[in-house]
Design a protein around this motif. Structure first.
Motif, short mmCIF file in Angstrom:
data_model
loop_
_atom_site.label_atom_id
_atom_site.label_comp_id
_atom_site.label_asym_id
_atom_site.label_seq_id
_atom_site.Cartn_x
_atom_site.Cartn_y
_atom_site.Cartn_z
N HIS A 1 -6.74 1.53 0.84
CA HIS A 1 -6.63 0.20 0.27
C HIS A 1 -5.17 -0.21 0.08
CE1 HIS A 1 -10.67 1.43 -0.94
NE2 HIS A 1 -10.95 0.18 -1.18
N LYS B 1 -4.07 3.70 -3.65
CA LYS B 1 -5.48 4.08 -3.47
C LYS B 1 -5.76 4.29 -2.00
CE LYS B 1 -10.15 2.54 -4.68
NZ LYS B 1 -10.96 1.52 -5.40
N GLU B 2 -6.40 5.38 -1.70
CA GLU B 2 -6.75 5.74 -0.32
C GLU B 2 -7.51 4.60 0.35
OE1 GLU B 2 -6.44 8.60 2.62
OE2 GLU B 2 -6.40 9.39 0.58
N CYS C 1 0.85 -1.19 0.00
CA CYS C 1 0.00 0.00 0.00
C CYS C 1 0.89 1.24 0.00
CB CYS C 1 -0.97 0.02 1.17
SG CYS C 1 -0.21 0.14 2.81
N PRO D 1 -3.11 7.73 -1.35
CA PRO D 1 -3.21 7.78 -2.82
C PRO D 1 -1.85 7.74 -3.49
CG PRO D 1 -3.45 9.97 -1.89
CD PRO D 1 -3.34 9.04 -0.72
N GLN E 1 -0.04 4.05 -8.49
CA GLN E 1 -1.45 3.66 -8.51
C GLN E 1 -2.06 3.48 -7.12
OE1 GLN E 1 -3.24 3.82 -11.03
NE2 GLN E 1 -2.61 2.60 -12.80
N LEU F 1 -3.16 -2.92 -2.41
CA LEU F 1 -3.47 -3.44 -3.74
C LEU F 1 -2.80 -4.79 -3.91
CD1 LEU F 1 -3.00 -0.31 -6.06
CD2 LEU F 1 -5.15 -1.27 -5.20
N ASP G 1 -8.30 -4.31 -5.54
CA ASP G 1 -8.41 -3.57 -4.29
C ASP G 1 -8.43 -4.52 -3.10
OD1 ASP G 1 -8.57 -1.30 -5.77
OD2 ASP G 1 -10.68 -0.88 -5.36
#
Length: 385
Positions: A190, A187-188, A51, A380, A185, A192, A203
């Motif tokens: 999450h 993601k807030e 992450c 992010p 890439q 990956l 996700d």
């Protein structure tokens, strides 16, 4: 903007203005990362579960009207590098940090992107040598900023692939895609699950009541000293002997039948078992099953220690202390390429204060200091801010 990001933005903007006499046109931010599980599987076409985190690198840029790139590094006392885009770029033996700048710009040019001369300032707040991908975050932020100057936008996965080329082909670390891809890439909220063959991203939500703790062992690591590339060569040799294109396609029965020497067998066994652990960990995280996730992290660390042989005694000590403090509702392991750096632990958020106190009371870094402890939430990926 978080207070952490605001402070970094102020630093890079002030450095740029002091050096070049005006404000930058663009500032790009790319985060570091922590890998929850899946170590040395990415360059074996396998699976990883990282992450993006809060600490980051920011790159401030403005266009010049010639082909000169003029760079200042705020984190290295205002050190400078300067080169011409029309001249074949070579490594800077006096300033290793500059190789990541030169490498990313060279990779962009090699991929056909027309770049202008630029004024560049760089600042970051990722702890150096912790295995949290300060180099990847620099490459990704710089690429985003230079393409913004050129009026060009590309898919963030493509940006990550170019950043990987920079590190492999110019800097010389034959890394996989994970670090650059999660920086691009992220993601807030999450993690990956990344399939490093297809680059498919799945996700993996991290519940709000789950905490990610990163503890720097105080052992600074570096990957261009041969150990990392040696492990990659061993994995490639194992795949060839087993008869597959990458160890992602092998299983333990195939490995046993290959008749490899003991060392190569151990290296391959780590990768094969780590791939399955990573898939199982993503499933455990989705179910908020911290006990199952913790057990997988324990197994992962043992495999890195015994089969892949990339841990060091202070790291092993720190993992034991973390695991004892957490108990059975979570786990800990080394994170990153190995030979030092940081450990990652996952636990219930309600345990953070207790675990922090236990580590601060029991662990001293090799230079006699209290370890750096970071509590992170997934954040992010790269952006122009």
């Amino acid at each position: 903007m978080t207070p952490q990001d605001q402070a970094l933005y102020d630093t890079v903007s002030a450095s740029f203005t002091a050096c070049f006499g005006h404000a930058p046109e663009f500032v790009a931010r790319a985060p570091g990362r922590v890998n929850l599980i899946g170590e040395h599987t990415d360059y074996n076409d396998g699976f990883v579960l990282p992450c993006a985190i809060g600490p980051a690198t920011m790159v401030a840029v403005s266009k010049r009207d010639d082909d000169i790139v003029d760079v200042v590094a705020a984190d290295f006392g205002g050190a400078r590098d300067r080169f011409n885009l029309q001249t074949p770029l070579e490594r800077n033996s006096r300033q290793p940090w500059a190789d990541y700048v030169r490498g990313m710009i060279s990779a962009l040019q090699n991929e056909g992107y027309a770049l202008s001369g630029a004024q560049i300032a760089i600042a970051g707040n990722l702890p150096k040598g912790a295995g949290l991908s300060s180099s990847a975050s620099l490459e990704v932020a710089l690429g985003k900023a230079m393409l913004a100057l050129a009026g060009t936008d590309i898919d963030n996965t493509r940006l990550a692939q170019i950043a990987q080329m920079a590190e492999c082909d110019f800097v010389g670390t034959k890394c996989g895609i994970m670090d650059q891809l999660i920086s691009a890439q992220g993601k807030e909220g999450h993690a990956l699950l990344i399939d490093c063959r297809s680059l498919e991203l799945t996700d993996a939500p991290v519940p709000d009541d789950v905490a990610i703790m990163i503890v720097h062992s105080g052992v600074t690591r570096g990957l261009v000293d041969g150990h990392y590339n040696e492990r990659r060569r061993q994995c490639e040799a194992a795949a060839a002997a087993v008869g597959v294109s990458a160890l992602r396609d092998a299983d333990l029965d195939m490995l046993a039948a290959a008749g490899l020497d003991a060392t190569t067998t151990k290296r391959a066994r780590h990768v094969i078992t780590e791939n399955q652990r990573t898939l199982d960990a993503a499933d455990a995280l989705a179910r908020s099953d911290l006990a199952a996730l913790g057990e997988l992290m324990v197994q992962s660390h043992a495999s890195m220690r015994d089969d892949f042989e990339i841990t060091v005694p202070p790291i092993d000590e720190l993992v034991v202390l973390l695991q004892e403090a957490i108990g059975f509702n979570g786990g800990a392991r080394m994170t990153g390429g190995g030979f030092g750096g940081a450990c990652v632990a996952i636990m219930a958020a309600t345990q953070v204060a207790e675990v922090r106190s236990a580590i601060e009371a029991a662990y001293i870094t090799p230079d006699g200091k209290t370890p750096l402890i970071m509590i992170e939430r997934p954040g992010p990926g790269v952006a122009i801010i």
